[in-house]
Write an enzyme that holds these catalytic residues in place. Sequence first.
Site, short mmCIF file in Angstrom:
data_model
loop_
_atom_site.label_atom_id
_atom_site.label_comp_id
_atom_site.label_asym_id
_atom_site.label_seq_id
_atom_site.Cartn_x
_atom_site.Cartn_y
_atom_site.Cartn_z
N ARG A 1 35.00 -8.66 -13.59
CA ARG A 1 33.74 -8.71 -14.35
C ARG A 1 32.64 -8.05 -13.54
NH1 ARG A 1 31.85 -14.19 -16.40
NH2 ARG A 1 32.11 -14.84 -14.23
N TYR B 1 29.03 -7.54 -14.97
CA TYR B 1 28.34 -8.83 -15.12
C TYR B 1 27.80 -9.29 -13.77
CZ TYR B 1 27.67 -13.84 -15.94
OH TYR B 1 27.16 -15.11 -16.01
#
Length: 255
Positions: A156, A159
């Site tokens: 991720r 993010y």
Amino acid sequence: MSRTAVVTGASRGIGRAVALALAAEGFDIAAIALGDTERLQTLVTEVEALGRACLPLDLDIGDIERHAGALDAVTARFGGIDCLVNNAGVSVLNRGDLLDVNPQSYDRCFDINTRGTFFLTQAVARQMTQQTPAGEGARSIVFVTSSNAVVASVERGEYCMSKSALSMAARLFALRLASHGIGVFEVQPGLILTEMTAPSKAKYDALIAEGMTATPRWGHPDDVARVIRTMAAGLLPYTVAQEVRVDGGLMIQRF
């Protein structure tokens, strides 16, 4: 005189718990969410049951051109803003190899988690520095980031980067606003059971059972909301930009 809190991402999860906790603390609520009208309306009912008013606002915080209109609606209804909780955020479009991250997912994380939040905070901060505080109540801005602002999750990446940048924004605004008596804080949630994390529940259930967190359970939105209520209540007057981890000991180094 009543106080007013603006909560982004307020229709569900952490944001909803925060809105209700601040209403219980005596704040009227401006509840911002995107395209979640039904849940926003039920939140209005719950806030009113606590004796406070609630203004629902359908807003994509990534669309910075709409910020001014939303804040005008808040001040028209309540007269000013005493607390901003930057909770709205999105995760990656798809977990996967860092080498496969696409611009769409990257831009989405930064547009909402970082850019939109930065400019909404800037607009609120300008208002706060020009308005007279409501009564003797404290004024505050709270950034809800993530444990991934510090700990890397390669699946991720975009993010993590957006939340790391947001963590720096919290420090910058804290330094800029401290002389105005505006407390700026960062909250770093760990494994909090919400709709966003529900798809990974089985994976983390097993890891928690194996000792991933010192407190052997998932966190709940109310765990985060209690911390933010403390900040908004003005009970940390000599604390500037300190990140508070709500993670059950997830990020403590152990051996």
